[in-house]
Design a protein around this motif. Structure first.
Motif, PDB file in Angstrom:
ATOM      1  N   LYS A   1      -3.873   6.598 -14.174  1.00 18.05           N
ATOM      2  CA  LYS A   1      -3.415   5.311 -13.645  1.00 18.05           C
ATOM      3  C   LYS A   1      -1.913   5.317 -13.375  1.00 18.05           C
ATOM      4  O   LYS A   1      -1.454   4.766 -12.375  1.00 18.05           O
ATOM      5  N   ALA A   2      -1.163   5.947 -14.250  1.00 19.35           N
ATOM      6  CA  ALA A   2       0.294   5.971 -14.103  1.00 19.35           C
ATOM      7  C   ALA A   2       0.745   6.853 -12.945  1.00 19.35           C
ATOM      8  O   ALA A   2       1.833   6.650 -12.398  1.00 19.35           O
ATOM      9  N   ASN A   3      -0.071   7.834 -12.567  1.00 18.18           N
ATOM     10  CA  ASN A   3       0.352   8.812 -11.558  1.00 18.18           C
ATOM     11  C   ASN A   3      -0.450   8.788 -10.263  1.00 18.18           C
ATOM     12  O   ASN A   3      -0.213   9.611  -9.385  1.00 18.18           O
ATOM     13  N   THR A   4      -1.351   7.846 -10.126  1.00 18.32           N
ATOM     14  CA  THR A   4      -2.195   7.805  -8.933  1.00 18.32           C
ATOM     15  C   THR A   4      -1.373   7.749  -7.651  1.00 18.32           C
ATOM     16  O   THR A   4      -1.642   8.492  -6.705  1.00 18.32           O
ATOM     17  N   ALA A   5      -0.370   6.900  -7.589  1.00 13.41           N
ATOM     18  CA  ALA A   5       0.428   6.776  -6.361  1.00 13.41           C
ATOM     19  C   ALA A   5       1.116   8.096  -6.018  1.00 13.41           C
ATOM     20  O   ALA A   5       1.141   8.514  -4.852  1.00 13.41           O
ATOM     21  N   THR A   6       1.638   8.777  -7.011  1.00 14.02           N
ATOM     22  CA  THR A   6       2.299  10.066  -6.785  1.00 14.02           C
ATOM     23  C   THR A   6       1.302  11.092  -6.265  1.00 14.02           C
ATOM     24  O   THR A   6       1.591  11.829  -5.323  1.00 14.02           O
ATOM     25  N   TRP A   7       0.122  11.150  -6.889  1.00 10.54           N
ATOM     26  CA  TRP A   7      -0.897  12.109  -6.450  1.00 10.54           C
ATOM     27  C   TRP A   7      -1.382  11.794  -5.042  1.00 10.54           C
ATOM     28  O   TRP A   7      -1.641  12.697  -4.255  1.00 10.54           O
ATOM     29  N   GLN A   8      -1.518  10.506  -4.727  1.00 10.85           N
ATOM     30  CA  GLN A   8      -1.950  10.142  -3.381  1.00 10.85           C
ATOM     31  C   GLN A   8      -0.941  10.636  -2.347  1.00 10.85           C
ATOM     32  O   GLN A   8      -1.330  11.169  -1.309  1.00 10.85           O
ATOM     33  N   LYS A   9       0.334  10.472  -2.639  1.00 12.60           N
ATOM     34  CA  LYS A   9       1.374  10.974  -1.724  1.00 12.60           C
ATOM     35  C   LYS A   9       1.292  12.494  -1.608  1.00 12.60           C
ATOM     36  O   LYS A   9       1.383  13.039  -0.508  1.00 12.60           O
ATOM     37  N   TYR A  10       1.106  13.169  -2.729  1.00 14.38           N
ATOM     38  CA  TYR A  10       1.016  14.630  -2.734  1.00 14.38           C
ATOM     39  C   TYR A  10      -0.187  15.100  -1.914  1.00 14.38           C
ATOM     40  O   TYR A  10      -0.079  15.964  -1.056  1.00 14.38           O
ATOM     41  N   ILE A  11      -1.339  14.517  -2.177  1.00 12.70           N
ATOM     42  CA  ILE A  11      -2.567  14.914  -1.488  1.00 12.70           C
ATOM     43  C   ILE A  11      -2.462  14.627   0.010  1.00 12.70           C
ATOM     44  O   ILE A  11      -2.862  15.444   0.836  1.00 12.70           O
ATOM     45  N   ALA A  12      -1.890  13.496   0.358  1.00  7.66           N
ATOM     46  CA  ALA A  12      -1.753  13.131   1.772  1.00  7.66           C
ATOM     47  C   ALA A  12      -0.889  14.109   2.545  1.00  7.66           C
ATOM     48  O   ALA A  12      -1.063  14.283   3.751  1.00  7.66           O
ATOM     49  N   ASN A  13       0.019  14.767   1.865  1.00 10.51           N
ATOM     50  CA  ASN A  13       0.944  15.694   2.523  1.00 10.51           C
ATOM     51  C   ASN A  13       0.514  17.155   2.432  1.00 10.51           C
ATOM     52  O   ASN A  13       1.246  18.038   2.851  1.00 10.51           O
ATOM     53  N   HIS A  14      -0.668  17.424   1.857  1.00  7.91           N
ATOM     54  CA  HIS A  14      -1.107  18.822   1.708  1.00  7.91           C
ATOM     55  C   HIS A  14      -2.502  19.016   2.229  1.00  7.91           C
ATOM     56  O   HIS A  14      -3.367  18.345   2.231  1.00  7.91           O
TER      57      HIS A  14
END
Length: 95
Positions: free
Chosen positions: A82-95
């Motif tokens: 929950k704390a890192n979902t936004a970060t992971w979404q940004k990471y996944i979207a860019n890879h």
């Protein structure tokens, strides 16, 4: 990417779930590919509830797992997701 945001084992699991979801549902609505992250947290919560219920009903193996801290680990994983979902979404979207 800085190391504090590098994918952990939970992050790698979420990436794998994302990849599988995207592959199977390539034509779904935009943003749907991130549903896997929420699904992992819900599944972990269900697992903890199952563990606790089974232990209360006498399952010695699950009682031992709880005593060893496994349920707490899963709950911390949920918080981490929950704390890192936004970060992971940004990471996944860019890879």
């Amino acid at each position: 990417m800085c190391s504090e945001h590098a994918p952990s084992s939970a992050g790698r699991l979420l990436r794998a779930c994302h990849d599988a979801t995207t592959e199977l549902a390539a034509e779904d609505l935009p943003g749907r590919q991130f549903a896997a992250m929420d699904t992992v947290a819900v599944r972990l919560q269900s697992l903890v509830a199952f563990m606790r219920r089974s232990a209360a009903d006498g399952d010695e193996n699950l009682a031992r797992h709880i005593a060893d801290g496994h349920a707490g680990l899963h709950l911390r994983d949920i918080d981490h997701i929950k704390a890192n979902t936004a970060t992971w979404q940004k990471y996944i979207a860019n890879h």
